[in-house]
Design a protein around this motif. Structure first.
Motif, short mmCIF file in Angstrom:
data_model
loop_
_atom_site.label_atom_id
_atom_site.label_comp_id
_atom_site.label_asym_id
_atom_site.label_seq_id
_atom_site.Cartn_x
_atom_site.Cartn_y
_atom_site.Cartn_z
N PHE A 329 2.16 46.21 6.77
CA PHE A 329 3.09 45.04 6.79
C PHE A 329 3.28 44.47 5.09
CE2 PHE A 329 4.43 40.89 7.39
CZ PHE A 329 5.60 41.13 7.89
N GLY A 330 2.12 44.02 5.19
CA GLY A 330 1.79 43.79 4.21
C GLY A 330 2.06 44.02 2.82
N TYR A 331 1.96 45.52 2.02
CA TYR A 331 2.55 46.08 0.85
C TYR A 331 3.68 46.70 1.43
CZ TYR A 331 -2.47 46.53 -0.82
OH TYR A 331 -2.86 45.99 -1.10
N GLY A 332 4.65 46.82 2.48
CA GLY A 332 5.72 47.00 2.67
C GLY A 332 6.05 46.04 1.98
N LEU A 333 6.03 44.40 2.80
CA LEU A 333 6.58 43.18 2.21
C LEU A 333 6.44 42.47 0.93
CD1 LEU A 333 8.61 41.08 2.86
CD2 LEU A 333 5.94 39.55 3.81
N ALA A 334 5.55 42.90 0.54
CA ALA A 334 4.98 42.89 -1.21
C ALA A 334 6.14 43.48 -2.35
CB ALA A 334 3.77 43.27 -1.71
N ALA A 335 6.53 44.82 -1.88
CA ALA A 335 7.28 45.34 -2.69
C ALA A 335 8.05 45.17 -3.30
CB ALA A 335 7.23 47.36 -1.93
N LEU A 336 8.97 44.17 -1.34
CA LEU A 336 10.04 43.13 -2.83
C LEU A 336 9.68 42.18 -3.13
CD1 LEU A 336 11.52 43.32 1.59
CD2 LEU A 336 11.92 45.52 -0.62
N GLY A 337 8.71 41.51 -2.91
CA GLY A 337 8.37 40.50 -3.98
C GLY A 337 9.19 40.57 -5.75
N PRO A 338 8.49 41.67 -6.32
CA PRO A 338 8.45 41.36 -7.78
C PRO A 338 10.47 41.77 -8.11
CG PRO A 338 6.65 42.80 -7.78
CD PRO A 338 7.10 42.18 -5.82
N VAL A 339 10.89 42.73 -7.14
CA VAL A 339 11.92 42.59 -6.82
C VAL A 339 13.32 41.76 -6.73
CG1 VAL A 339 14.27 43.95 -5.82
CG2 VAL A 339 11.88 45.15 -6.66
N THR A 340 12.58 41.00 -5.95
CA THR A 340 13.50 39.76 -5.50
C THR A 340 13.45 38.33 -6.59
OG1 THR A 340 13.03 39.92 -3.08
CG2 THR A 340 13.93 37.44 -3.61
N ILE A 341 12.09 38.50 -6.88
CA ILE A 341 11.83 37.66 -8.27
C ILE A 341 12.46 37.10 -9.22
CG2 ILE A 341 10.27 35.89 -9.46
CD1 ILE A 341 9.97 34.89 -6.65
N GLY A 342 12.38 38.91 -9.68
CA GLY A 342 13.23 39.03 -10.29
C GLY A 342 15.13 39.03 -10.01
N ALA A 343 15.29 39.87 -9.08
CA ALA A 343 16.92 39.07 -8.87
C ALA A 343 17.13 37.77 -9.36
CB ALA A 343 16.87 40.03 -7.77
N LEU A 344 16.62 37.07 -8.44
CA LEU A 344 16.54 35.84 -8.76
C LEU A 344 16.37 35.22 -10.10
CD1 LEU A 344 17.45 33.04 -6.98
CD2 LEU A 344 14.92 32.46 -6.44
N HIS A 345 16.07 35.65 -10.71
CA HIS A 345 15.75 35.24 -12.59
C HIS A 345 17.49 35.90 -13.16
CE1 HIS A 345 15.09 36.85 -17.18
NE2 HIS A 345 14.97 35.26 -17.21
N ASP A 346 17.47 36.79 -13.06
CA ASP A 346 18.80 37.21 -13.20
C ASP A 346 20.05 35.98 -12.97
OD1 ASP A 346 17.27 39.28 -14.36
OD2 ASP A 346 17.98 40.64 -13.17
N VAL A 347 20.28 35.79 -11.47
CA VAL A 347 21.18 34.59 -10.93
C VAL A 347 21.18 33.82 -11.84
CG1 VAL A 347 21.97 34.18 -9.62
CG2 VAL A 347 21.62 36.46 -9.39
N THR A 348 19.96 33.50 -11.96
CA THR A 348 19.71 31.73 -12.44
C THR A 348 20.00 31.76 -13.60
OG1 THR A 348 17.44 31.72 -11.37
CG2 THR A 348 18.76 31.15 -9.86
N GLN A 349 19.54 32.63 -14.31
CA GLN A 349 19.24 33.01 -15.92
C GLN A 349 17.96 32.08 -16.64
OE1 GLN A 349 20.59 34.75 -18.08
NE2 GLN A 349 21.16 35.77 -16.59
#
Length: 379
Positions: A329-349
Protein backbone atom coordinates in the motif's frame (compact mmCIF):
# COMPACT_ATOMS: atom_id res chain seq x y z
CA UNK A 1 23.14 -5.94 8.52
CA UNK A 2 24.54 -7.68 5.44
CA UNK A 3 21.04 -8.06 4.06
CA UNK A 4 20.23 -4.43 4.85
CA UNK A 5 23.32 -3.26 2.97
CA UNK A 6 21.70 -4.60 -0.22
CA UNK A 7 18.36 -2.84 0.11
CA UNK A 8 19.14 0.43 -1.70
CA UNK A 9 22.66 0.41 -3.21
CA UNK A 10 21.59 -1.20 -6.49
CA UNK A 11 18.96 1.54 -6.90
CA UNK A 12 20.85 4.69 -5.89
CA UNK A 13 23.71 3.84 -8.25
CA UNK A 14 21.41 4.38 -11.26
CA UNK A 15 20.66 8.09 -10.91
CA UNK A 16 24.22 9.46 -11.22
CA UNK A 17 24.85 7.29 -14.32
CA UNK A 18 21.46 7.62 -16.01
CA UNK A 19 22.83 9.88 -18.76
CA UNK A 20 25.66 7.42 -19.53
CA UNK A 21 23.22 4.52 -19.78
CA UNK A 22 20.92 6.52 -22.05
CA UNK A 23 23.76 7.53 -24.35
CA UNK A 24 25.24 4.02 -24.55
CA UNK A 25 21.93 2.21 -25.18
CA UNK A 26 20.09 5.01 -27.02
CA UNK A 27 17.32 5.20 -24.43
CA UNK A 28 14.70 7.94 -24.45
CA UNK A 29 14.02 10.17 -21.45
CA UNK A 30 10.83 8.19 -20.76
CA UNK A 31 12.78 4.91 -20.77
CA UNK A 32 15.36 6.32 -18.36
CA UNK A 33 12.55 7.43 -16.03
CA UNK A 34 11.11 3.92 -16.18
CA UNK A 35 14.54 2.48 -15.36
CA UNK A 36 14.61 4.55 -12.18
CA UNK A 37 10.98 4.02 -11.17
CA UNK A 38 10.56 0.32 -12.01
CA UNK A 39 12.13 -0.94 -8.74
CA UNK A 40 9.74 1.23 -6.71
CA UNK A 41 6.78 -0.25 -8.58
CA UNK A 42 8.19 -3.70 -7.83
CA UNK A 43 8.43 -2.80 -4.14
CA UNK A 44 4.66 -2.49 -4.01
CA UNK A 45 3.79 -5.38 -6.32
CA UNK A 46 6.12 -8.04 -4.89
CA UNK A 47 5.41 -7.02 -1.29
CA UNK A 48 2.11 -8.86 -1.72
CA UNK A 49 3.89 -12.09 -2.69
CA UNK A 50 6.76 -12.02 -0.20
CA UNK A 51 4.74 -12.91 2.96
CA UNK A 52 3.56 -16.13 1.28
CA UNK A 53 7.15 -17.03 0.44
CA UNK A 54 8.33 -16.48 4.02
CA UNK A 55 5.41 -18.56 5.32
CA UNK A 56 6.20 -21.44 2.96
CA UNK A 57 10.01 -21.41 2.83
CA UNK A 58 11.00 -19.63 6.05
CA UNK A 59 12.76 -16.29 6.40
CA UNK A 60 16.29 -17.58 5.69
CA UNK A 61 15.45 -19.51 2.52
CA UNK A 62 13.35 -16.62 1.22
CA UNK A 63 16.20 -14.21 1.93
CA UNK A 64 18.77 -16.37 0.14
CA UNK A 65 16.51 -16.74 -2.92
CA UNK A 66 15.84 -12.98 -2.94
CA UNK A 67 19.55 -12.18 -2.62
CA UNK A 68 20.32 -14.59 -5.47
CA UNK A 69 17.66 -12.91 -7.63
CA UNK A 70 19.17 -9.55 -6.74
CA UNK A 71 22.70 -10.69 -7.67
CA UNK A 72 21.53 -12.16 -11.00
CA UNK A 73 19.55 -9.01 -11.71
CA UNK A 74 22.51 -6.73 -11.00
CA UNK A 75 24.75 -8.74 -13.34
CA UNK A 76 22.09 -8.99 -16.06
CA UNK A 77 21.43 -5.27 -15.87
CA UNK A 78 25.12 -4.69 -16.62
CA UNK A 79 25.17 -6.86 -19.75
CA UNK A 80 25.53 -5.21 -23.20
CA UNK A 81 21.98 -6.13 -24.21
CA UNK A 82 18.93 -3.92 -23.79
CA UNK A 83 16.43 -6.71 -22.87
CA UNK A 84 18.86 -7.79 -20.13
CA UNK A 85 18.76 -4.25 -18.74
CA UNK A 86 14.99 -4.45 -18.26
CA UNK A 87 14.92 -8.06 -17.09
CA UNK A 88 17.73 -7.38 -14.64
CA UNK A 89 15.98 -4.28 -13.29
CA UNK A 90 12.84 -6.34 -12.71
CA UNK A 91 14.85 -8.95 -10.78
CA UNK A 92 16.54 -6.23 -8.73
CA UNK A 93 13.17 -4.77 -7.77
CA UNK A 94 11.66 -8.18 -6.96
CA UNK A 95 14.65 -9.24 -4.85
CA UNK A 96 14.76 -6.04 -2.82
CA UNK A 97 10.98 -6.01 -2.38
CA UNK A 98 11.11 -9.52 -0.92
CA UNK A 99 13.96 -8.57 1.43
CA UNK A 100 12.02 -5.46 2.52
CA UNK A 101 9.32 -7.81 3.82
CA UNK A 102 11.55 -10.58 5.17
CA UNK A 103 13.87 -8.40 7.24
CA UNK A 104 11.24 -6.98 9.65
CA UNK A 105 10.01 -10.55 10.20
CA UNK A 106 13.55 -11.65 11.03
CA UNK A 107 13.92 -8.78 13.50
CA UNK A 108 10.60 -9.65 15.18
CA UNK A 109 11.58 -13.32 15.49
CA UNK A 110 15.21 -13.00 16.61
CA UNK A 111 15.17 -9.66 18.49
CA UNK A 112 11.65 -9.34 19.91
CA UNK A 113 12.81 -7.17 22.82
CA UNK A 114 14.84 -4.81 20.60
CA UNK A 115 12.67 -4.26 17.53
CA UNK A 116 13.20 -0.49 17.49
CA UNK A 117 16.94 -0.60 18.02
CA UNK A 118 17.57 -3.28 15.39
CA UNK A 119 15.27 -1.57 12.92
CA UNK A 120 17.18 1.68 13.44
CA UNK A 121 20.51 -0.06 12.92
CA UNK A 122 19.50 -1.83 9.71
CA UNK A 123 17.83 1.34 8.41
CA UNK A 124 21.05 3.26 9.04
CA UNK A 125 23.01 0.48 7.32
CA UNK A 126 20.90 0.58 4.18
CA UNK A 127 21.12 4.40 4.09
CA UNK A 128 24.90 4.28 4.46
CA UNK A 129 25.41 1.88 1.57
CA UNK A 130 22.85 3.77 -0.52
CA UNK A 131 24.86 6.96 -0.05
CA UNK A 132 28.16 5.19 -0.78
CA UNK A 133 26.77 3.68 -4.00
CA UNK A 134 25.63 7.09 -5.22
CA UNK A 135 28.94 8.78 -4.33
CA UNK A 136 31.27 6.22 -5.94
CA UNK A 137 29.15 5.59 -9.05
CA UNK A 138 30.70 8.23 -11.32
CA UNK A 139 34.34 7.76 -10.17
CA UNK A 140 34.03 3.98 -10.53
CA UNK A 141 32.56 4.31 -14.00
CA UNK A 142 35.51 6.45 -15.02
CA UNK A 143 38.31 4.03 -14.11
CA UNK A 144 37.39 1.16 -16.43
CA UNK A 145 36.54 0.86 -20.13
CA UNK A 146 33.23 -0.80 -19.30
CA UNK A 147 32.15 2.45 -17.61
CA UNK A 148 28.69 2.35 -16.10
CA UNK A 149 28.45 -1.44 -16.47
CA UNK A 150 31.21 -1.94 -13.89
CA UNK A 151 29.64 0.61 -11.56
CA UNK A 152 26.33 -1.27 -11.82
CA UNK A 153 27.69 -4.81 -11.67
CA UNK A 154 30.08 -4.48 -8.75
CA UNK A 155 27.16 -4.45 -6.30
CA UNK A 156 26.42 -8.10 -7.07
CA UNK A 157 29.37 -8.86 -4.80
CA UNK A 158 27.54 -7.34 -1.85
CA UNK A 159 24.61 -9.70 -2.42
CA UNK A 160 26.98 -12.68 -2.60
CA UNK A 161 28.54 -11.70 0.72
CA UNK A 162 25.10 -11.63 2.32
CA UNK A 163 24.27 -15.03 0.82
CA UNK A 164 27.46 -16.42 2.33
CA UNK A 165 26.41 -15.20 5.79
CA UNK A 166 22.76 -16.29 5.60
CA UNK A 167 23.15 -19.67 3.84
CA UNK A 168 24.69 -21.50 6.86
CA UNK A 169 21.46 -20.76 8.77
CA UNK A 170 19.60 -23.12 6.43
CA UNK A 171 21.17 -26.25 7.90
CA UNK A 172 18.91 -28.41 10.08
CA UNK A 173 18.75 -27.46 13.72
CA UNK A 174 20.55 -24.19 13.13
CA UNK A 175 17.61 -22.90 11.17
CA UNK A 176 15.95 -20.24 13.39
CA UNK A 177 12.49 -20.91 11.92
CA UNK A 178 12.51 -24.33 13.58
CA UNK A 179 13.03 -22.73 16.97
CA UNK A 180 10.39 -20.10 16.34
CA UNK A 181 7.71 -22.40 14.89
CA UNK A 182 6.11 -23.03 18.30
CA UNK A 183 5.53 -19.29 18.72
CA UNK A 184 3.25 -19.16 15.68
CA UNK A 185 -0.32 -20.37 16.36
CA UNK A 186 -1.99 -22.52 13.70
CA UNK A 187 -4.54 -19.75 13.02
CA UNK A 188 -3.90 -16.03 13.39
CA UNK A 189 -5.57 -12.84 12.23
CA UNK A 190 -4.36 -11.40 8.88
CA UNK A 191 -3.63 -7.66 9.11
CA UNK A 192 -5.86 -7.01 6.07
CA UNK A 193 -8.85 -7.63 8.37
CA UNK A 194 -7.61 -5.39 11.17
CA UNK A 195 -8.19 -1.67 11.69
CA UNK A 196 -4.78 -1.51 13.36
CA UNK A 197 -3.20 -3.13 10.32
CA UNK A 198 -4.70 -0.44 8.08
CA UNK A 199 -3.54 2.30 10.45
CA UNK A 200 0.02 1.01 10.13
CA UNK A 201 -0.33 0.73 6.34
CA UNK A 202 -1.72 4.26 5.99
CA UNK A 203 1.05 5.67 8.18
CA UNK A 204 3.66 3.89 6.06
CA UNK A 205 2.06 5.13 2.85
CA UNK A 206 1.68 8.75 3.91
CA UNK A 207 5.19 9.10 5.32
CA UNK A 208 6.61 7.42 2.19
CA UNK A 209 4.66 9.83 -0.02
CA UNK A 210 6.11 12.78 1.89
CA UNK A 211 9.65 11.35 1.80
CA UNK A 212 9.79 10.56 -1.93
CA UNK A 213 8.22 13.91 -2.77
CA UNK A 214 10.87 15.69 -0.72
CA UNK A 215 13.75 13.65 -2.14
CA UNK A 216 12.56 14.38 -5.68
CA UNK A 217 11.77 18.09 -5.42
CA UNK A 218 13.65 19.61 -2.47
CA UNK A 219 16.72 20.59 -4.57
CA UNK A 220 14.36 22.47 -6.91
CA UNK A 221 12.64 24.10 -3.93
CA UNK A 222 16.01 25.27 -2.59
CA UNK A 223 17.12 26.49 -6.01
CA UNK A 224 13.94 28.56 -6.25
CA UNK A 225 14.88 30.08 -2.88
CA UNK A 226 18.27 31.21 -4.14
CA UNK A 227 20.50 28.19 -3.46
CA UNK A 228 22.81 27.19 -6.34
CA UNK A 229 22.10 23.93 -8.17
CA UNK A 230 25.39 22.36 -7.06
CA UNK A 231 24.86 23.34 -3.44
CA UNK A 232 21.26 22.08 -3.51
CA UNK A 233 22.52 18.69 -4.71
CA UNK A 234 25.19 18.60 -1.98
CA UNK A 235 22.53 19.31 0.62
CA UNK A 236 21.01 15.92 -0.20
CA UNK A 237 24.21 14.37 1.14
CA UNK A 238 23.76 16.32 4.37
CA UNK A 239 20.19 15.05 4.56
CA UNK A 240 21.39 11.45 4.21
CA UNK A 241 24.12 11.80 6.88
CA UNK A 242 21.74 13.39 9.37
CA UNK A 243 19.23 10.66 8.57
CA UNK A 244 21.71 7.90 9.43
CA UNK A 245 22.31 9.34 12.89
CA UNK A 246 18.59 9.99 13.42
CA UNK A 247 17.78 6.36 12.52
CA UNK A 248 20.01 5.07 15.31
CA UNK A 249 18.64 7.51 17.87
CA UNK A 250 15.02 6.86 16.87
CA UNK A 251 15.48 3.10 17.21
CA UNK A 252 16.62 3.42 20.80
CA UNK A 253 13.80 5.81 21.69
CA UNK A 254 11.26 3.45 20.15
CA UNK A 255 12.46 0.54 22.29
CA UNK A 256 12.28 2.65 25.44
CA UNK A 257 8.70 3.64 24.62
CA UNK A 258 7.38 0.09 24.23
CA UNK A 259 5.32 -0.12 27.48
CA UNK A 260 3.32 3.04 26.69
CA UNK A 261 3.40 2.97 22.88
CA UNK A 262 4.94 5.26 20.28
CA UNK A 263 2.14 7.80 19.71
CA UNK A 264 4.07 10.63 21.36
CA UNK A 265 7.17 9.81 19.35
CA UNK A 266 5.12 9.94 16.15
CA UNK A 267 4.13 13.52 16.96
CA UNK A 268 7.68 14.55 17.86
CA UNK A 269 9.30 12.93 14.83
CA UNK A 270 6.74 14.30 12.38
CA UNK A 271 7.07 17.78 13.84
CA UNK A 272 10.74 17.90 12.80
CA UNK A 273 10.05 17.64 9.07
CA UNK A 274 6.94 19.82 9.47
CA UNK A 275 9.12 22.59 10.93
CA UNK A 276 11.53 22.15 8.02
CA UNK A 277 8.80 22.78 5.45
CA UNK A 278 7.42 25.76 7.38
CA UNK A 279 10.94 27.14 7.73
CA UNK A 280 11.61 26.79 4.01
CA UNK A 281 8.43 28.75 3.32
CA UNK A 282 9.15 31.67 5.69
CA UNK A 283 12.97 31.79 5.86
CA UNK A 284 14.58 29.93 2.92
CA UNK A 285 17.97 31.44 3.71
CA UNK A 286 18.31 29.22 6.79
CA UNK A 287 18.76 26.16 4.60
CA UNK A 288 21.17 24.40 6.99
CA UNK A 289 18.60 24.25 9.78
CA UNK A 290 15.82 23.09 7.48
CA UNK A 291 17.82 20.36 5.73
CA UNK A 292 18.98 18.96 9.09
CA UNK A 293 15.45 18.97 10.49
CA UNK A 294 14.18 17.39 7.29
CA UNK A 295 16.81 14.63 7.36
CA UNK A 296 16.22 13.85 11.02
CA UNK A 297 12.43 13.92 10.73
CA UNK A 298 12.05 11.79 7.62
CA UNK A 299 14.54 9.17 8.88
CA UNK A 300 12.97 8.92 12.34
CA UNK A 301 9.46 8.61 10.88
CA UNK A 302 10.66 5.92 8.45
CA UNK A 303 12.24 3.86 11.26
CA UNK A 304 9.03 4.21 13.27
CA UNK A 305 6.97 2.90 10.36
CA UNK A 306 9.29 -0.08 9.90
CA UNK A 307 9.28 -0.78 13.64
CA UNK A 308 5.49 -0.98 13.67
CA UNK A 309 5.70 -4.18 11.58
CA UNK A 310 7.26 -5.96 14.53
CA UNK A 311 5.75 -4.02 17.41
CA UNK A 312 2.14 -4.38 16.23
CA UNK A 313 2.46 -8.11 15.42
CA UNK A 314 2.21 -11.09 17.78
CA UNK A 315 4.84 -13.20 15.99
CA UNK A 316 7.19 -13.08 13.02
CA UNK A 317 4.72 -14.63 10.55
CA UNK A 318 2.19 -11.91 11.30
CA UNK A 319 5.00 -9.32 11.12
CA UNK A 320 5.81 -10.51 7.58
CA UNK A 321 2.15 -10.25 6.58
CA UNK A 322 1.84 -6.76 8.06
CA UNK A 323 5.09 -5.72 6.40
CA UNK A 324 3.90 -6.96 3.02
CA UNK A 325 0.52 -5.28 3.33
CA UNK A 326 1.91 -1.93 4.51
CA UNK A 327 4.68 -1.80 1.93
CA UNK A 328 2.41 -2.77 -0.95
CA UNK A 329 0.00 0.00 0.00
CA UNK A 330 2.75 2.41 1.01
CA UNK A 331 4.91 2.26 -2.10
CA UNK A 332 1.83 2.30 -4.31
CA UNK A 333 0.74 5.55 -2.67
CA UNK A 334 4.27 6.95 -2.59
CA UNK A 335 4.62 6.57 -6.35
CA UNK A 336 1.92 9.20 -6.78
CA UNK A 337 3.55 11.77 -4.52
CA UNK A 338 6.34 13.22 -6.70
CA UNK A 339 4.08 13.28 -9.75
CA UNK A 340 1.32 15.13 -7.88
CA UNK A 341 3.69 17.67 -6.33
CA UNK A 342 5.34 18.27 -9.70
CA UNK A 343 1.97 18.79 -11.38
CA UNK A 344 0.91 21.21 -8.65
CA UNK A 345 4.11 23.19 -9.22
CA UNK A 346 3.42 23.36 -12.96
CA UNK A 347 -0.11 24.62 -12.38
CA UNK A 348 0.79 27.24 -9.75
CA UNK A 349 4.19 28.19 -11.25
CA UNK A 350 5.81 28.15 -7.82
CA UNK A 351 6.63 26.04 -4.77
CA UNK A 352 4.39 27.68 -2.17
CA UNK A 353 1.31 25.59 -2.88
CA UNK A 354 3.26 22.30 -3.26
CA UNK A 355 4.90 22.92 0.13
CA UNK A 356 1.53 23.71 1.66
CA UNK A 357 0.25 20.44 0.20
CA UNK A 358 3.10 18.60 1.92
CA UNK A 359 2.15 20.27 5.19
CA UNK A 360 -1.46 19.20 4.70
CA UNK A 361 -0.24 15.63 4.13
CA UNK A 362 1.25 15.68 7.63
CA UNK A 363 -2.19 15.90 9.25
CA UNK A 364 -3.46 12.42 8.23
CA UNK A 365 0.07 11.04 8.63
CA UNK A 366 0.21 12.05 12.29
CA UNK A 367 -3.37 10.91 12.88
CA UNK A 368 -2.67 7.44 11.49
CA UNK A 369 0.67 7.29 13.32
CA UNK A 370 -0.88 8.15 16.67
CA UNK A 371 -3.43 5.37 16.21
CA UNK A 372 -0.81 2.89 14.99
CA UNK A 373 1.51 3.85 17.84
CA UNK A 374 -0.78 2.60 20.60
CA UNK A 375 0.60 -0.32 22.61
CA UNK A 376 -1.50 -3.10 21.09
CA UNK A 377 -1.13 -5.82 18.46
CA UNK A 378 -3.08 -7.10 15.49
CA UNK A 379 -5.44 -9.89 16.53
Amino acid sequence: MAIAANLRAAITVVGPLADDVAADLALSAAQVSLLVSMPLVCFGAFALVAPRLTARWGVETTSVVALAALAVGVVARSAPWVPALWGGTLLVGAGIATLNVALPAMVKRDFPAHVGRMTGVYSATQSTFAAVAAVVAVPLAGVHPSGWRLAFGVWAGLALVAIGLVAPQLRGARRPDARAAAAVPPAWRPPWRSALGWQVACYMGLQSTFYYSVITWWPSVEADGGVGAGAAGAHQGVLQVVGIVASLVAGRLIDRSRPRGQSRLVVVFSSLSTLAVVGQLVAPGWWAAWIMLLGAGTAAVFVTGLSFFGLRAEHHAQAAALSGMAQAFGYGLAALGPVTIGALHDVTQGWTWPLLALLALKVPEVACGVLAGRARVVG
